[in-house]
Design a protein around this motif. Structure first.
Motif, mmCIF file in Angstrom:
data_model
loop_
_atom_site.group_PDB
_atom_site.id
_atom_site.type_symbol
_atom_site.label_atom_id
_atom_site.label_comp_id
_atom_site.label_asym_id
_atom_site.label_seq_id
_atom_site.Cartn_x
_atom_site.Cartn_y
_atom_site.Cartn_z
ATOM 1 N N THR B 132 0.859 -1.191 0.000
ATOM 2 C CA THR B 132 0.000 0.000 0.000
ATOM 3 C C THR B 132 0.896 1.244 0.000
ATOM 4 N N GLY B 133 0.280 2.389 -0.271
ATOM 5 C CA GLY B 133 1.000 3.658 -0.186
ATOM 6 C C GLY B 133 1.374 3.971 1.258
ATOM 7 N N TYR B 134 0.490 3.579 2.151
ATOM 8 C CA TYR B 134 0.770 3.773 3.578
ATOM 9 C C TYR B 134 2.079 3.072 3.934
ATOM 10 N N ASN B 137 5.282 4.893 2.508
ATOM 11 C CA ASN B 137 5.750 5.989 3.363
ATOM 12 C C ASN B 137 6.353 5.459 4.654
ATOM 13 N N HIS B 158 0.354 13.713 5.709
ATOM 14 C CA HIS B 158 -0.536 12.547 5.834
ATOM 15 C C HIS B 158 -0.112 11.627 6.984
ATOM 16 N N SER B 160 0.356 8.546 7.197
ATOM 17 C CA SER B 160 1.381 7.533 6.904
ATOM 18 C C SER B 160 2.789 8.136 6.999
ATOM 19 N N GLU B 201 4.383 17.147 0.347
ATOM 20 C CA GLU B 201 3.393 16.507 -0.519
ATOM 21 C C GLU B 201 3.146 17.428 -1.707
ATOM 22 N N SER B 205 -4.318 16.741 0.592
ATOM 23 C CA SER B 205 -5.627 16.209 0.217
ATOM 24 C C SER B 205 -6.793 16.825 0.975
ATOM 25 N N ALA B 232 0.754 11.324 -3.987
ATOM 26 C CA ALA B 232 -0.434 10.463 -4.012
ATOM 27 C C ALA B 232 -1.600 11.086 -4.795
ATOM 28 N N THR B 261 0.880 6.059 -4.851
ATOM 29 C CA THR B 261 -0.053 4.980 -4.521
ATOM 30 C C THR B 261 -0.796 4.535 -5.778
ATOM 31 N N SER B 263 -3.825 3.479 -5.254
ATOM 32 C CA SER B 263 -5.211 3.521 -4.773
ATOM 33 C C SER B 263 -5.954 4.778 -5.219
HETATM 34 C C1 LIG Z 1 -0.870 11.831 0.842
HETATM 35 C C2 LIG Z 1 -1.121 10.367 0.969
HETATM 36 N N1 LIG Z 1 -0.090 9.530 1.107
HETATM 37 C C3 LIG Z 1 -0.274 8.206 1.219
HETATM 38 C C4 LIG Z 1 -1.523 7.639 1.204
HETATM 39 C C5 LIG Z 1 -1.671 6.158 1.412
HETATM 40 O O1 LIG Z 1 -2.019 5.497 0.256
HETATM 41 P P1 LIG Z 1 -2.676 4.059 0.268
HETATM 42 O O2 LIG Z 1 -4.150 4.244 0.178
HETATM 43 O O3 LIG Z 1 -2.111 3.381 -0.932
HETATM 44 O O4 LIG Z 1 -2.253 3.365 1.530
HETATM 45 C C6 LIG Z 1 -2.623 8.465 1.018
HETATM 46 C C7 LIG Z 1 -3.986 7.920 0.880
HETATM 47 O O5 LIG Z 1 -4.710 7.688 1.791
HETATM 48 C C8 LIG Z 1 -2.422 9.864 0.931
HETATM 49 O O6 LIG Z 1 -3.469 10.692 0.833
#
Ligand SMILES: Cc1ncc(COP(=O)(O)O)c(C=O)c1O
Lengths: 81, 418
Positions: B132-134, B137, B158, B160, B201, B205, B232, B261, B263
């Motif tokens: 995952t993106g989480y 990071n 974020h 993460s 970033e 978001s 992201a 990510t 996602s």
């Molecule tokens: C700025 C940012 N970084 C990382 C993530 C994490 O991505 P993922 O949904 O793939 O875990 C998100 C999304 O929630 C995000 O908004």
């Protein structure tokens, strides 16, 4: 600067953030007594950092609960700087 | 998100009996807040179920056809026929899952192809795919910035990113959101010989605002810091080739790591880091959130790779998404709503609500009128704002944006906030 001077300066910086006019002692806590939320903490810390030209990292902030501890930490940081 | 600096709640319950206090007591305030809101008859904004998904922009929610304006499906890739087909094929050829870590039995041909697609997309030397993106990071930040190193980061980062900072034990130094001067002041005070990582970033978001990366990256470099940018919310959309705000600001060659990510614009799940650092590949052995978890299923990496390659040629979609963003921003402003940014800066338009109560009521009115947006509330929001976050999709038609504005007008009048 000695501890008393650091104390006086920080007291001055704290004043605008002390919305309810709580009497600040060494034991006054930021979270419970002064009710600082995370944004207030950030702004307050930034003012102190700029005033003393130091950095108080979040790791260091985590160790500081009351006013006396803050003065001690800043006193030490500015002496080392 | 600012929750990284929110402190654990330490307030004593008013009537603390030895028996009813346990490890869950720390959640009492948030339980009370939620119960208070639901007691007013409000539909729970955090419990919505999509019964059927019709397209990237339409779903059936509570039996009603609903326009989706709160997904991160910016480029509308989730139903792309080529992408769906690639997933089906991989499912048939490679099975449902890898049942193993990337460094053991969990790297299939598809994972390699996905990393190759990322290297091509960014024109960078190295790409590493995480589950995952989480985790991307968490893994990259905690691994490269350890005890004694300094991380300088935006206060609105974020969750993460904050969690990666905490896990690595580096000294964490936040600065005021998007404030170049505040960032420079802090960099200046850090011991010259200490390791430094600046984390930014592209698009934040919550308000959909963009970072001044041109200036910030230059300042970071001036003080010898490495720079990591989380893109992201900009991948696929911002920049001529969709590489993000770093591309748009002309600083892609000066940043050390881009985190992204699958996602959001890519339309599936997964995360990644791309870099030109000559030693980058060692991350595969030392980064715990990469090593100690199972790799993505073959169908997921196949859809991701196909989607990423299609996004390279998405300039028409990018142009249409900008049109949508501008139209929605202008329309909402003309209706009298207060927005998070003066100008549209990304595919996210945040509508600022007076408080949580009215925000929740507006959210409910919108959903009943057939529009889904994201409700964001403290502590996830900057300055403790309640926001209705609208995220647009390249597949929203011009007519749909007009329809969205009609629903906002009708709902806003019902609630009495415009
Ligand atoms: C700025 C940012 N970084 C990382 C993530 C994490 O991505 P993922 O949904 O793939 O875990 C998100 C999304 O929630 C995000 O908004």
């Amino acid at each position: 600067m000695d501890r008393a001077q650091v104390d006086a300066k920080i007291r001055e910086l704290a004043e605008p953030f002390n919305k309810k006019g709580v009497t600040i002692t060494e034991e006054t806590t930021f979270q419970n007594d002064l009710e600082f939320d995370s944004l207030t903490v950030m702004d307050f810390v930034a003012e102190i950092e700029d005033e003393f030209d130091i950095i108080i990292s979040m790791n260091q902030q985590a160790e500081i609960e009351n006013y006396g501890q803050l003065v001690d930490a800043v006193n030490k940081l500015q002496a080392d700087a | 998100m600012s929750e990284g600096i929110s402190q654990p709640d330490q307030r004593e319950p008013i009537e603390a009996h030895a028996g009813d206090k346990d490890l869950f007591s720390k959640f009492d305030d948030i339980i009370a807040l939620r119960e208070g809101l639901l007691a007013t008859g409000q539909t729970d904004p955090f419990n919505l179920v999509m019964e059927k998904v019709l397209s990237p922009t339409r779903a059936i929610c509570n039996g009603r056809e609903t326009i989706l304006l709160g997904t991160y499906n910016y480029m509308g890739m989730t139903f792309d026929p080529d992408v769906v087909e690639a997933g089906k094929q991989a499912l048939a050829d490679f099975g449902t899952g890898t049942t193993g870590s990337r460094v053991l039995n969990g790297t299939y041909q598809g994972h390699k192809e996905c990393e190759e697609a990322l290297r091509d997309f960014y024109e960078m030397d190295h790409a590493m795919v995480f589950s995952t993106g989480y985790q991307a990071n968490l893994g990259i930040i905690s691994t490269i910035a350890g005890k004694g190193d300094y991380i300088i980061l935006d206060i609105d980062s974020h969750a993460s990113i904050w969690d990666g900072c905490a896990m690595g034990n580096a000294e964490v130094v936040p600065f005021k959101h998007n404030d170049i001067e505040a960032m420079e002041k802090r960099l200046k005070r850090i011991p010259e010989d200490a390791g430094k990582l600046v984390i930014l970033e592209g698009v934040y978001s919550m308000l959909g605002d963009v970072a001044p990366l041109k200036e910030m990256v230059a300042v970071a470099k001036k003080y010898g810091a490495m720079v990591l940018v989380d893109e992201a919310h900009s991948m696929g959309f911002i920049g001529d080739n969709g590489r993000g705000v770093v591309e748009d600001a002309g600083v892609i060659d000066d940043v050390d790591f881009i985190i992204g990510t699958f996602s959001k614009s890519v339309g599936t799940v997964g995360g990644f880091c791309v870099s030109n650092h000559p030693k980058f590949e060692i991350m595969r052995l030392v980064c715990r959130p990469y090593v100690f978890t199972a790799s993505l299923p073959p169908s997921v990496v196949a859809t991701a790779a196909t989607s990423i390659r299609k996004l390279m040629h998405g300039s028409n979609k990018r142009a249409h998404l900008w049109e949508n963003s501008k139209n929605l921003h202008k329309g909402l402003r003309d209706l009298g709503f207060k927005l998070g940014t003066e100008e549209p800066q990304s595919a996210i338009i945040a509508v600022i609500m007076p408080d949580l109560q009215q925000g929740a009521a507006m959210w409910e009115a919108l959903i009943k009128n057939g529009l889904y947006v994201n409700l964001a509330r403290p502590p996830a929001t900057p300055a403790n704002m309640t926001l209705l976050r609208c995220s647009l999709c390249a597949e929203h038609s011009e007519e749909e944006v007009a329809q969205i504005l009609d629903i906002f007008e009708k709902s806003g009048k019902e609630i009495g906030i415009i």
